[in-house]
Design a protein around this motif. Structure first.
Motif, PDB file in Angstrom:
ATOM      1  N   LEU A   1      36.006  48.623  24.546  1.00  0.00           N
ATOM      2  CA  LEU A   1      37.270  48.688  25.278  1.00  0.00           C
ATOM      3  C   LEU A   1      37.147  49.558  26.523  1.00  0.00           C
ATOM      4  CD1 LEU A   1      39.784  49.019  22.303  1.00  0.00           C
ATOM      5  CD2 LEU A   1      39.332  46.988  23.691  1.00  0.00           C
TER       6      LEU A   1
ATOM      7  N   GLY B   1      35.213  47.578  29.009  1.00  0.00           N
ATOM      8  CA  GLY B   1      36.098  46.585  29.610  1.00  0.00           C
ATOM      9  C   GLY B   1      36.981  47.203  30.674  1.00  0.00           C
TER      10      GLY B   1
ATOM     11  N   THR C   1      36.617  46.129  34.716  1.00  0.00           N
ATOM     12  CA  THR C   1      37.718  45.392  35.339  1.00  0.00           C
ATOM     13  C   THR C   1      38.583  46.297  36.220  1.00  0.00           C
ATOM     14  OG1 THR C   1      39.067  45.686  33.334  1.00  0.00           O
ATOM     15  CG2 THR C   1      37.773  43.670  33.506  1.00  0.00           C
TER      16      THR C   1
ATOM     17  N   ASN D   1      44.123  43.932  34.073  1.00  0.00           N
ATOM     18  CA  ASN D   1      42.974  44.812  33.866  1.00  0.00           C
ATOM     19  C   ASN D   1      43.362  46.097  33.146  1.00  0.00           C
ATOM     20  OD1 ASN D   1      41.414  42.958  35.222  1.00  0.00           O
ATOM     21  ND2 ASN D   1      41.391  44.083  37.149  1.00  0.00           N
TER      22      ASN D   1
ATOM     23  N   TRP E   1      43.073  46.893  29.257  1.00  0.00           N
ATOM     24  CA  TRP E   1      41.910  47.515  28.616  1.00  0.00           C
ATOM     25  C   TRP E   1      42.107  49.019  28.454  1.00  0.00           C
ATOM     26  CZ3 TRP E   1      38.607  44.380  26.363  1.00  0.00           C
ATOM     27  CH2 TRP E   1      38.505  43.068  26.835  1.00  0.00           C
TER      28      TRP E   1
ATOM     29  N   SER F   1      28.549  45.552  37.471  1.00  0.00           N
ATOM     30  CA  SER F   1      29.227  45.504  36.170  1.00  0.00           C
ATOM     31  C   SER F   1      28.287  45.952  35.061  1.00  0.00           C
ATOM     32  CB  SER F   1      29.734  44.085  35.887  1.00  0.00           C
ATOM     33  OG  SER F   1      30.662  43.661  36.865  1.00  0.00           O
TER      34      SER F   1
ATOM     35  N   LEU G   1      40.364  38.188  25.690  1.00  0.00           N
ATOM     36  CA  LEU G   1      39.196  37.742  26.460  1.00  0.00           C
ATOM     37  C   LEU G   1      39.422  36.340  27.019  1.00  0.00           C
ATOM     38  CD1 LEU G   1      36.336  39.035  24.138  1.00  0.00           C
ATOM     39  CD2 LEU G   1      36.845  39.848  26.445  1.00  0.00           C
TER      40      LEU G   1
ATOM     41  N   THR H   1      42.129  36.405  29.850  1.00  0.00           N
ATOM     42  CA  THR H   1      41.575  37.110  31.006  1.00  0.00           C
ATOM     43  C   THR H   1      40.583  36.219  31.742  1.00  0.00           C
ATOM     44  OG1 THR H   1      41.837  39.257  29.904  1.00  0.00           O
ATOM     45  CG2 THR H   1      40.308  39.157  31.757  1.00  0.00           C
TER      46      THR H   1
END
Length: 379
Positions: free
Chosen positions: A18, A21, A25, A60, A63, A296, A352, A355
């Motif tokens: 989490l 994520g 994002t 975003n 998360w 990322s 997921l 998104t």
């Protein structure tokens, strides 16, 4: 469903996921917000930057909300202690975040340039302060937090806000901001065009080697100058959650033990070091998508490095190391973790999916044609 030890490990992994994520994002949209008044040279360019993240920034933040909620439910002692110790910092983060939604919604409501510029700097503050504070928080966790527990397991924090602003924590804070800016610059490479694209590309070429350098400095500092924590007594991985029934020692280089015990974990710091340079190469050759992918993965490697270094510690205590909170003695009950695991198995895939659907539907560059076409709906 699972035994207590397995559940504790599952939630260590899930909370790490989490947080990853969130930094991947929210990392790019906060990075764009930080760059907004810096590389956006005209109102059209700044609108391009804002509209590149407009469909995603609210989603975003799910998360961040999920991570905070998961820590509250799975690691209640850590949540309570963090709010005691980092209360002022958390309030600063919260008030800074207020500028983002208000700024996005109101900057274009009035045509006055001073009005727009003021909100642009408000968005800058709301996007810059949180990454710095998150980094400072992690920098302090790696050094230990000044708290003790009483016989009722109530945390007594004995530090102050300015004590959090120590040199190592500030270095990690600057590094965190650097990562967010790097993530935002590669996103803008994918989503914009013309001079704005070139400026974003230049930012990536500057920030990528700086990110690698800061990560290396922080790693060397952690290995050579900051003592780590290690459990020196037996601990029952399926036992009750009571942080007071173990012994912990502070040892030089202890944060490196997991890497020597499990060499495969060395992948995490290597990713954190190498992938910013891969982003540099991809940006140099104008492969924007690969550059964004590389940044990322950098976020993933850096956060995983922190998690692996500290495991099984969640919040070490610098005042009484044996009061440190760990994965094995600071979690909710077995029943609670089982219920949470079922809920996560149902709802995490849904998050997921929607998104991913949003990113696919809004794929494409945001240029002047986009602004002209959506002049009544775009920010």
């Amino acid at each position: 469903m699972f035994d207590y030890e397995t559940l504790r490990l599952i939630w260590w992994v899930l909370i790490s996921v989490l947080l990853i994520g969130f930094v991947v994002t929210d990392g790019f949209d906060m990075g764009v917000g930080t760059l907004l008044p810096i590389i956006g040279k005209s109102d059209d360019e700044r609108r391009m930057m804002i509209n590149s993240i407009a469909p995603h920034w609210e989603g975003n933040q799910v998360w961040l909300v999920l991570a905070a909620g998961a820590i509250f439910a799975a690691w209640p002692a850590a949540y309570a202690t963090a709010f005691s110790g980092f209360y002022v910092a958390m309030m600063l983060t919260l008030f800074a975040l207020f500028f983002r939604p208000v700024g996005f919604d109101y900057r274009s409501k009035v045509a006055n340039p001073r009005w727009k510029t003021s909100w642009d700097w408000g968005i800058f503050v709301g996007s810059t302060v949180p990454p710095i504070i998150f980094g400072v928080a992690f920098g302090n966790l790696l050094q230990g937090v000044p708290f003790v527990l009483d016989e009722y397991l109530r945390a007594n924090y004995q530090g102050g806000f300015f004590a959090l602003l120590n040199p190592f924590a500030l270095l990690v804070g600057v590094f965190s901001l650097c990562l967010f800016v790097l993530q935002g610059s590669t996103w803008l490479q994918m989503k914009t065009e013309g001079k704005l694209y070139e400026r974003a590309r230049k930012v990536t070429l500057i920030m990528a080697p700086i990110a690698t350098l800061l990560f290396a400095i922080a790693g060397i500092w952690l290995a050579k100058g900051i003592d780590g924590f290690v459990i020196s007594s037996n601990i029952d991985h399926n036992g009750v959650s009571n942080p007071l029934i173990k012994m912990v020692e502070v040892q030089p280089g202890a944060w490196l033990h997991n890497y020597s015990d499990y060499p495969i974990t060395m992948i995490a710091p290597l990713v954190g070091l190498l992938f910013p340079l891969i982003a540099f190469v991809m940006s140099y050759f104008k492969h924007s998508g690969f550059a964004f992918f590389a940044t990322s993965i950098t976020q993933f490697g850096v956060l995983l490095t922190c998690a692996v270094s500290m495991f099984p510690f969640i919040m070490p205590s610098s005042l009484n190391p044996s009061h440190s909170l760990t994965v094995w003695d600071s979690t909710s009950s077995e029943v609670t973790l089982n219920i949470m695991t079922i809920a996560a198995a149902i709802f995490l895939p849904i998050i997921l999916l929607y998104t991913s659907f949003g990113y696919i539907k809004m794929f494409g560059r945001v240029g002047k044609e986009f602004l002209a076409k959506h002049k009544h709906s775009a920010y």
